[in-house]
Design an enzyme around this catalytic site. Sequence first.
Site, PDB file in Angstrom:
ATOM      1  N   LYS A   1     -36.937  91.522  55.118  1.00 52.72           N
ATOM      2  CA  LYS A   1     -36.170  92.690  55.545  1.00 52.72           C
ATOM      3  C   LYS A   1     -36.729  93.983  54.948  1.00 52.72           C
ATOM      4  O   LYS A   1     -36.734  95.028  55.605  1.00 52.72           O
ATOM      5  CB  LYS A   1     -34.693  92.508  55.179  1.00 52.72           C
ATOM      6  CG  LYS A   1     -34.002  91.411  55.981  1.00 52.72           C
ATOM      7  CD  LYS A   1     -34.081  91.673  57.479  1.00 52.72           C
ATOM      8  CE  LYS A   1     -33.326  90.630  58.293  1.00 52.72           C
ATOM      9  NZ  LYS A   1     -33.360  90.911  59.743  1.00 52.72           N
TER      10      LYS A   1
ATOM     11  N   ASN B   1     -34.204  91.802  67.150  1.00 51.98           N
ATOM     12  CA  ASN B   1     -33.015  91.436  66.389  1.00 51.98           C
ATOM     13  C   ASN B   1     -33.066  90.019  65.832  1.00 51.98           C
ATOM     14  O   ASN B   1     -32.375  89.706  64.859  1.00 51.98           O
ATOM     15  CB  ASN B   1     -31.779  91.581  67.286  1.00 51.98           C
ATOM     16  CG  ASN B   1     -30.521  91.093  66.620  1.00 51.98           C
ATOM     17  OD1 ASN B   1     -29.978  91.737  65.715  1.00 51.98           O
ATOM     18  ND2 ASN B   1     -30.039  89.921  67.028  1.00 51.98           N
TER      19      ASN B   1
ATOM     20  N   ILE C   1     -24.839  89.402  65.770  1.00 56.92           N
ATOM     21  CA  ILE C   1     -25.032  90.820  66.091  1.00 56.92           C
ATOM     22  C   ILE C   1     -25.707  90.983  67.437  1.00 56.92           C
ATOM     23  O   ILE C   1     -25.351  91.854  68.231  1.00 56.92           O
ATOM     24  CB  ILE C   1     -25.862  91.503  64.978  1.00 56.92           C
ATOM     25  CG1 ILE C   1     -25.035  91.596  63.683  1.00 56.92           C
ATOM     26  CG2 ILE C   1     -26.318  92.891  65.409  1.00 56.92           C
ATOM     27  CD1 ILE C   1     -25.840  92.060  62.488  1.00 56.92           C
TER      28      ILE C   1
ATOM     29  N   THR D   1     -20.121  87.639  61.407  1.00 57.63           N
ATOM     30  CA  THR D   1     -20.772  86.799  62.409  1.00 57.63           C
ATOM     31  C   THR D   1     -20.288  85.356  62.255  1.00 57.63           C
ATOM     32  O   THR D   1     -19.650  85.013  61.245  1.00 57.63           O
ATOM     33  CB  THR D   1     -22.293  86.833  62.215  1.00 57.63           C
ATOM     34  OG1 THR D   1     -22.600  86.314  60.913  1.00 57.63           O
ATOM     35  CG2 THR D   1     -22.833  88.256  62.340  1.00 57.63           C
TER      36      THR D   1
ATOM     37  N   TYR E   1     -36.030  85.994  52.084  1.00 53.98           N
ATOM     38  CA  TYR E   1     -35.340  86.715  53.157  1.00 53.98           C
ATOM     39  C   TYR E   1     -35.383  88.223  52.915  1.00 53.98           C
ATOM     40  O   TYR E   1     -35.696  89.002  53.831  1.00 53.98           O
ATOM     41  CB  TYR E   1     -33.897  86.231  53.254  1.00 53.98           C
ATOM     42  CG  TYR E   1     -33.023  87.057  54.163  1.00 53.98           C
ATOM     43  CD1 TYR E   1     -33.179  86.998  55.543  1.00 53.98           C
ATOM     44  CD2 TYR E   1     -32.029  87.890  53.642  1.00 53.98           C
ATOM     45  CE1 TYR E   1     -32.374  87.754  56.386  1.00 53.98           C
ATOM     46  CE2 TYR E   1     -31.217  88.642  54.480  1.00 53.98           C
ATOM     47  CZ  TYR E   1     -31.397  88.573  55.840  1.00 53.98           C
ATOM     48  OH  TYR E   1     -30.603  89.324  56.667  1.00 53.98           O
TER      49      TYR E   1
ATOM     50  N   ASP F   1     -39.125  80.961  71.603  1.00 55.10           N
ATOM     51  CA  ASP F   1     -39.282  80.968  70.144  1.00 55.10           C
ATOM     52  C   ASP F   1     -40.082  82.215  69.795  1.00 55.10           C
ATOM     53  O   ASP F   1     -41.262  82.317  70.138  1.00 55.10           O
ATOM     54  CB  ASP F   1     -40.021  79.708  69.691  1.00 55.10           C
ATOM     55  CG  ASP F   1     -40.308  79.678  68.192  1.00 55.10           C
ATOM     56  OD1 ASP F   1     -40.034  80.690  67.498  1.00 55.10           O
ATOM     57  OD2 ASP F   1     -40.835  78.661  67.707  1.00 55.10           O
ATOM     58  N   VAL F   2     -39.434  83.174  69.147  1.00 56.24           N
ATOM     59  CA  VAL F   2     -40.076  84.472  68.915  1.00 56.24           C
ATOM     60  C   VAL F   2     -41.235  84.408  67.933  1.00 56.24           C
ATOM     61  O   VAL F   2     -41.967  85.386  67.763  1.00 56.24           O
ATOM     62  CB  VAL F   2     -39.059  85.532  68.433  1.00 56.24           C
ATOM     63  CG1 VAL F   2     -38.052  85.841  69.522  1.00 56.24           C
ATOM     64  CG2 VAL F   2     -38.381  85.100  67.135  1.00 56.24           C
TER      65      VAL F   2
END
Length: 254
Positions: free
Chosen positions: A156, A87, A17, A187, A152, A60-61
């Site tokens: 979210k 994102n 995305i 994706t 996960y 690396d976020v």
Amino acid sequence: MLLKDRVLFLTGGSSGIGLECARMYAKEGAHVAIVSNCQPELESIVQELGNSHHIGLHCDVSSEVQVKQAISSTISCFGRIDGIHNNAGIVTPSAMLHETTTDEWHRLMDVNLKSIYLTTKYGLESLRKTEGCILNTSSLVGHIGQEMHAAYTATKGGISALTKSMALDYAKYRIRVNAVCPAWVRTPAVQSWVKEQDNKESAEAYISKLHPLGYCPDGDVIADACVFLLSDKARFITGCTLPVSGGAELGYRR
């Protein structure tokens, strides 16, 4: 050109995305700082878009030091930041909660949630000056749940709740904060999953039937919604967690 001359900081922008968003933001006139931990993918998308108007930042976020440097590099290059799109995200593991390892739990929280804290912490000053906006990529599963992805979905759901609180906190600075909530999107990761299934036709039918509109979309449908939320067309929208899901969350179906 809904984003003409906007400076956008996009994490996870080299695949899936995020890649479609990078392409669409550039098409709509933005200068994009594309953040990714995959150097080859990063170099590819910057070359595709043209490095005279866009930059790639290897980062690396989940690392505070690296995010701080990436924000600083973006401001040094473009002079400001008008929008941050958080994102970047990971999905692994596919497991029930008690089967999720401590390391897997922390990695999901660090990449999917802590990264938003870090980009906000170091990007807020610039966004205050520009009265910019923040966009988070959440997911429909954060609202409805998903089998075998407990950790996960927790991240979210956290992103969707965080979006609303941030919208309230930063409204006084005229900073809008919204989120997009995709369902399944075609994706590379999803395409790989389909190929791994014993019955590929059944898998294809499954991901299409999930969406009442009848097909599993490419990432460009998410990118279109993101352009809208980052543009002045959405200037009075904040705290929205927008489903871009083909109706996957709607009602009982036969």
